[in-house]
Design an enzyme around this catalytic site. Structure first.
Site, PDB file in Angstrom:
ATOM      1  N   CYS A  50       0.562 -15.389  -2.400  1.00 51.10           N
ATOM      2  CA  CYS A  50       0.697 -15.598  -0.954  1.00 51.10           C
ATOM      3  C   CYS A  50       0.743 -17.086  -0.631  1.00 51.10           C
ATOM      4  O   CYS A  50       0.501 -17.491   0.490  1.00 51.10           O
ATOM      5  CB  CYS A  50      -0.407 -14.874  -0.191  1.00 51.10           C
ATOM      6  SG  CYS A  50      -2.046 -15.466  -0.589  1.00 51.10           S
ATOM      7  N   PHE A  74      -9.191  -9.031  -7.329  1.00 49.19           N
ATOM      8  CA  PHE A  74      -9.238  -9.613  -5.977  1.00 49.19           C
ATOM      9  C   PHE A  74      -9.131  -8.448  -4.978  1.00 49.19           C
ATOM     10  O   PHE A  74      -8.267  -8.429  -4.104  1.00 49.19           O
ATOM     11  CB  PHE A  74      -8.090 -10.610  -5.749  1.00 49.19           C
ATOM     12  CG  PHE A  74      -7.954 -11.653  -6.822  1.00 49.19           C
ATOM     13  CD1 PHE A  74      -8.751 -12.800  -6.799  1.00 49.19           C
ATOM     14  CD2 PHE A  74      -7.048 -11.513  -7.872  1.00 49.19           C
ATOM     15  CE1 PHE A  74      -8.620 -13.779  -7.787  1.00 49.19           C
ATOM     16  CE2 PHE A  74      -6.917 -12.469  -8.864  1.00 49.19           C
ATOM     17  CZ  PHE A  74      -7.699 -13.614  -8.820  1.00 49.19           C
ATOM     18  N   ASP A  76      -3.882  -9.718  -6.723  1.00 51.51           N
ATOM     19  CA  ASP A  76      -3.545 -10.194  -5.373  1.00 51.51           C
ATOM     20  C   ASP A  76      -4.512 -11.310  -4.979  1.00 51.51           C
ATOM     21  O   ASP A  76      -5.374 -11.128  -4.132  1.00 51.51           O
ATOM     22  CB  ASP A  76      -3.624  -9.023  -4.380  1.00 51.51           C
ATOM     23  CG  ASP A  76      -3.196  -9.437  -2.979  1.00 51.51           C
ATOM     24  OD1 ASP A  76      -2.461 -10.446  -2.854  1.00 51.51           O
ATOM     25  OD2 ASP A  76      -3.593  -8.762  -2.009  1.00 51.51           O
ATOM     26  N   ASP A 102     -14.111  -8.391  -7.467  1.00 52.57           N
ATOM     27  CA  ASP A 102     -14.063  -9.408  -6.403  1.00 52.57           C
ATOM     28  C   ASP A 102     -15.316 -10.280  -6.530  1.00 52.57           C
ATOM     29  O   ASP A 102     -16.367  -9.810  -6.953  1.00 52.57           O
ATOM     30  CB  ASP A 102     -14.010  -8.762  -5.015  1.00 52.57           C
ATOM     31  CG  ASP A 102     -13.431  -9.703  -3.964  1.00 52.57           C
ATOM     32  OD1 ASP A 102     -12.268  -9.510  -3.565  1.00 52.57           O
ATOM     33  OD2 ASP A 102     -14.144 -10.656  -3.568  1.00 52.57           O
ATOM     34  N   SER A 103     -15.183 -11.547  -6.144  1.00 49.11           N
ATOM     35  CA  SER A 103     -16.332 -12.449  -6.245  1.00 49.11           C
ATOM     36  C   SER A 103     -17.232 -12.352  -5.016  1.00 49.11           C
ATOM     37  O   SER A 103     -18.251 -13.028  -4.954  1.00 49.11           O
ATOM     38  CB  SER A 103     -15.840 -13.889  -6.423  1.00 49.11           C
ATOM     39  OG  SER A 103     -14.950 -14.207  -5.377  1.00 49.11           O
ATOM     40  N   ARG A 129       0.853  -1.201   0.000  1.00 48.34           N
ATOM     41  CA  ARG A 129       0.000   0.000   0.000  1.00 48.34           C
ATOM     42  C   ARG A 129       0.887   1.248   0.000  1.00 48.34           C
ATOM     43  O   ARG A 129       0.624   2.209  -0.711  1.00 48.34           O
ATOM     44  CB  ARG A 129      -0.932   0.003   1.226  1.00 48.34           C
ATOM     45  CG  ARG A 129      -2.044  -1.024   1.151  1.00 48.34           C
ATOM     46  CD  ARG A 129      -3.051  -0.871   2.292  1.00 48.34           C
ATOM     47  NE  ARG A 129      -2.540  -1.306   3.591  1.00 48.34           N
ATOM     48  CZ  ARG A 129      -2.558  -2.560   4.039  1.00 48.34           C
ATOM     49  NH1 ARG A 129      -3.071  -3.520   3.290  1.00 48.34           N
ATOM     50  NH2 ARG A 129      -2.087  -2.876   5.228  1.00 48.34           N
TER      51      ARG A 129
END
Ligand code: SAH
Length: 405
Positions: A347, A235, A307, A257-258, A217
């Site tokens: 990640c 995401f 991400d 985003d879902s 960020r």
């Protein structure tokens, strides 16, 4: 008090423990000389090498493939309430510089194994703490930990978010709830480098927010060439990256985003940061599909952020995960304008930094895009990586710039 159990390792299996690795796997234990059925699950054991030499002390769980997690390598350490309190205090003290910075009101206080407290996560969101107990050994001392944390930090409340599936590997059920003090508000508003973010500690991801992306960020907030740019944040979760890009001058941000509740949080985040002149889109869709749609529409962007959630949860999933990473990066490279930026993350601890970079490289070649890496991103200092436990390095990010016209 029952006498501590003793776990004897097979010959040659002492090296990782001597080199500060915190785990004893079931296969390392000499079961002909260790009376595992006499050891209370969750209790403290001594770890010894095959000659009987002391290696360390940790907590035991016969149900977990990780039978012992090492707490101390000092034979004089008695693992009781005073010991736990000291370990917590040391971990908290390592964050003092962060704590002194009034511009950062949320950070990780305890990062499990890497802070010498295996199985324990403690995150601070302003005046509330959220804890995650990942193991039985932590579960059984939870009251001691909560009391010590209340005393050391003096928070308004301590909330537990132990609704994580790794607990099933430890044979313990998931649990959540207030452990101490007040119930947190529906959204805790935290601040970070002049930005404000709403955090839902009850149902938000992880303990409520992606604290581990603080440095990313920061990078977005200060990158000198975002003015007037069109940004696609895939995401997006609570829209933190979008808000940073917008604050730094972006002309438009698209959040994909879902999860509808994530997008709602993203709207709140953008609203909180007074970036309303920025064009905003909130798209409830699967990123894999949405990127294809944009490609078919020939829509393009100056900055694309990828991400995704963890794609590989175990070694056996690495290949499928690699295909997933390659697919979205390949699509993103095709949607970038000349000179555009791709900020891409993994990640998955199982996908190491080298492999991730190779996947992104492969995606660029297939997309016929030549690109430079202009920045590497990683988990911040409050999510340290123990040198002897490289598995704790899970977050890797690359900022790639594709060739200009
Ligand atoms: N970048 C965010 C964190 C992303 S977490 C931040 O810095 O805060 C991953 C997000 O991806 C979650 O919000 C989840 O809802 C979403 N997600 C998972 N799979 C998805 C998919 N296939 N398509 C779109 N969104 C997805």
């Amino acid at each position: 008090m029952a006498k501590d159990g003793i776990v004897i390792l097979k010959q040659g299996r002492e090296t990782p423990i001597q080199q500060y690795h915190p785990w004893v796997f079931s296969g390392a234990i000499d079961t002909t000389r260790t009376h595992t059925d006499e050891i209370e699950p969750g209790s403290i054991v001594d770890i010894r090498d095959y000659r009987g030499g002391f290696l360390g002390r940790g907590y035991f769980n016969p149900q977990s493939a990780i039978r012992v997690r090492v707490l101390s390598r000092d034979q004089t350490d008695a693992i009781g309430p005073a010991w736990w309190r000291i370990r917590l205090a040391q971990s908290i003290a390592r964050r003092e510089a962060l704590a002194r910075n009034s511009d950062v009101t949320a950070y990780r206080l305890v990062n499990a194994e890497s802070d010498g407290l295996p199985g324990l996560i403690v995150d601070r969101y302003r005046d509330y703490l959220v804890i995650q107990a990942l193991t039985l050994g932590i579960d059984v001392v939870k009251d001691i930990l909560v009391k010590a944390l209340a005393d050391l930090v003096n928070p308004a409340g301590i909330y537990e978010r132990s609704d994580v599936d790794v607990r099933s590997k430890e044979g313990i059920p998931e649990t959540t709830g207030v452990l101490w003090g007040e119930t947190p508000p529906e959204h805790i508003i935290i601040s970070e480098r002049g930005m404000q973010y709403p955090v839902d500690v009850f149902t938000g991801h992880k303990t409520g927010f992606y604290l581990d992306q603080r440095d990313s960020r920061g990078w977005l907030l200060t990158y000198p060439d975002l003015a007037g740019r069109d940004v696609l944040n895939c995401f997006s979760y609570s829209g933190a990256f979008s808000a940073c890009a917008a604050k730094n001058g972006a002309r438009s941000v698209v959040n994909v985003d879902s999860s509808e509740s994530a997008l709602e949080l993203a709207r709140e985040t953008l609203g909180l940061n007074a970036v309303s002149p920025v064009e905003q889109e909130y798209v409830n869709a699967d990123v894999f599909d949405q990127l294809r749609e944009y490609r078919d529409e020939e829509r393009d962007f100056d900055l694309i952020i990828l991400d995704p959630p963890k794609f590989a949860h175990s070694k056996s999933q690495v290949e499928a995960a690699a295909r997933g990473y390659k697919d979205i990066n390949w699509l993103a490279f095709q949607l970038l304008r000349p000179g555009g930026l791709l900020m891409t993350f993994s990640c998955s601890g199982q996908v190491d930094a080298d492999l991730f970079q190779k996947i992104v490289f492969g995606a660029s070649v297939d997309a016929q895009a030549q690109a430079q890496i202009i920045h590497w991103l990683a988990q911040p200092s409050d999510h340290p990586v123990l040198l002897g436990f490289p598995e704790s390095r899970y977050l890797k990010g690359l900022v790639c710039q594709v060739a200009g016209l």
